[in-house]
Design an enzyme around this catalytic site. Structure first.
Site, PDB file in Angstrom:
ATOM      1  N   TYR A 134     -13.827  -2.157  -1.349  1.00  0.00           N
ATOM      2  CA  TYR A 134     -14.487  -1.387  -2.416  1.00  0.00           C
ATOM      3  C   TYR A 134     -15.553  -2.226  -3.121  1.00  0.00           C
ATOM      4  CZ  TYR A 134     -11.799   2.947  -2.447  1.00  0.00           C
ATOM      5  OH  TYR A 134     -11.277   4.178  -2.125  1.00  0.00           O
ATOM      6  N   GLU A 135     -15.237  -3.480  -3.311  1.00  0.00           N
ATOM      7  CA  GLU A 135     -16.190  -4.365  -3.999  1.00  0.00           C
ATOM      8  C   GLU A 135     -17.497  -4.484  -3.199  1.00  0.00           C
ATOM      9  OE1 GLU A 135     -14.399  -8.117  -4.759  1.00  0.00           O
ATOM     10  OE2 GLU A 135     -16.091  -8.892  -5.909  1.00  0.00           O
ATOM     11  N   LYS A 159      -6.583  10.589 -16.658  1.00  0.00           N
ATOM     12  CA  LYS A 159      -5.948  11.407 -17.707  1.00  0.00           C
ATOM     13  C   LYS A 159      -4.977  10.561 -18.531  1.00  0.00           C
ATOM     14  CE  LYS A 159      -6.276  15.742 -15.269  1.00  0.00           C
ATOM     15  NZ  LYS A 159      -5.684  16.507 -14.191  1.00  0.00           N
ATOM     16  N   GLU A 196       0.856  -1.194   0.000  1.00  0.00           N
ATOM     17  CA  GLU A 196       0.000   0.000   0.000  1.00  0.00           C
ATOM     18  C   GLU A 196       0.891   1.244   0.000  1.00  0.00           C
ATOM     19  OE1 GLU A 196      -3.250   0.970  -0.339  1.00  0.00           O
ATOM     20  OE2 GLU A 196      -2.367   2.935  -0.010  1.00  0.00           O
ATOM     21  N   ASP A 210     -14.546  -1.833 -10.807  1.00  0.00           N
ATOM     22  CA  ASP A 210     -15.898  -1.420 -11.215  1.00  0.00           C
ATOM     23  C   ASP A 210     -15.803  -0.466 -12.403  1.00  0.00           C
ATOM     24  OD1 ASP A 210     -14.592   0.518  -9.510  1.00  0.00           O
ATOM     25  OD2 ASP A 210     -16.418   1.698  -9.776  1.00  0.00           O
ATOM     26  N   ASP A 257       5.493   2.501  -3.004  1.00  0.00           N
ATOM     27  CA  ASP A 257       4.889   2.698  -4.321  1.00  0.00           C
ATOM     28  C   ASP A 257       5.299   1.505  -5.176  1.00  0.00           C
ATOM     29  OD1 ASP A 257       4.311   3.430  -6.976  1.00  0.00           O
ATOM     30  OD2 ASP A 257       4.463   5.552  -6.444  1.00  0.00           O
ATOM     31  N   ASP A 302      -6.460   2.478  -8.621  1.00  0.00           N
ATOM     32  CA  ASP A 302      -6.768   3.868  -8.990  1.00  0.00           C
ATOM     33  C   ASP A 302      -6.812   3.997 -10.513  1.00  0.00           C
ATOM     34  OD1 ASP A 302      -6.722   4.327  -6.307  1.00  0.00           O
ATOM     35  OD2 ASP A 302      -4.781   5.345  -6.275  1.00  0.00           O
TER      36      ASP A 302
END
Ligand code: SAM
Length: 212
Positions: A194-195, A122, A69, A154, A96, A118
């Protein structure tokens, strides 16, 4: 999922027995030196608060799990949850994932999970997406030859982008679905944070599995 300014999060991580603070020093020796066994290594990149990886670790004691993370403010939430669990096969790294080849030796990792990464919408940020061909090239080095990359999201635009990147990176698709929860592939699915939220809102979840 950036929780800004969680006071003392860096210090909490540095002091935690559940995190590895200088991961580069274990390159090539994760199994033996960190886990004390020869079990396979599965990593989740962008694990957030860690629900998914800790559930997998509880289900599969013969697999070593490493959660990665980027943000301390998020990782501290995973550490809090980790303290409540009796697990010996999961640890966390704050880093990272761009630098992942500095942490794992060629073919040291057996499986890679990417969940709700994420989107970096852009075009000029496309290389930062965890399913860009640049990231697949990093995975190519650290993942053993028959290893898999499993990706759920998603975000349909990110998913379509990822489907395009796979052949460009020299990888192949084992399968993909635009609606995991109404497909044959849902069996055995472990939900991420998140799911759980998106499924609750009735959103379809996309999933792909890539190999070489
Ligand atoms: N996987 C979790 C889930 O599905 O509930 C969290 C999803 S959240 C949208 C994406 C997470 O990936 C964030 O916590 C973010 O900080 C992390 N992340 C994004 N880019 C990263 C990178 N390059 N390296 C490590 N973590 C990253």
């Amino acid at each position: 999922m950036r929780l800004r300014n969680v006071k003392g999060s860096r210090e909490t991580i540095a002091a935690s027995e559940f995190t590895i603070n200088e991961p580069n020093q274990f390159k090539g020796n994760w199994k033996k030196e960190v886990f004390g066994n020869e079990n396979p290594i599965h990593i989740e990149i962008g694990m957030g608060k860690g629900k998914f990886i800790m559930e997998l670790a509880a289900m599969n004691p013969d697999i070593n799990y490493i959660g990665i993370e980027k943000y301390s403010s998020v990782l501290v939430r995973a550490i809090e949850k980790r303290k409540e669990q009796e697990l010996s096969n999961v640890i966390f790294i704050r880093m990272d994932a761009e630098n992942i080849e500095e942490v794992f030796e060629e073919q040291e990792v057996d499986q890679i999970y990417l969940n709700f990464s994420d989107p970096w919408p852009k075009d000029r940020h496309a290389k930062r997406r965890l399913t860009s061909k640049e990231f697949f090239s990093r995975y190519h080095h650290i993942l053993k030859q028959d290893g898999l990359v499993m990706f759920k999201t998603d975000n349909k635009d990110l998913f379509d982008f990822s489907l395009e990147q796979i052949p460009l990176a020299g990888w192949k698709l084992e399968y993909h679905t635009y609606d995991l929860h109404h497909s044959e592939y849902v069996e055995g699915n472990v939900m991420t944070e998140y799911e759980t939220k998106f499924v609750g809102e009735g959103k379809p979840i996309c999933k792909l599995v890539a190999y070489r």
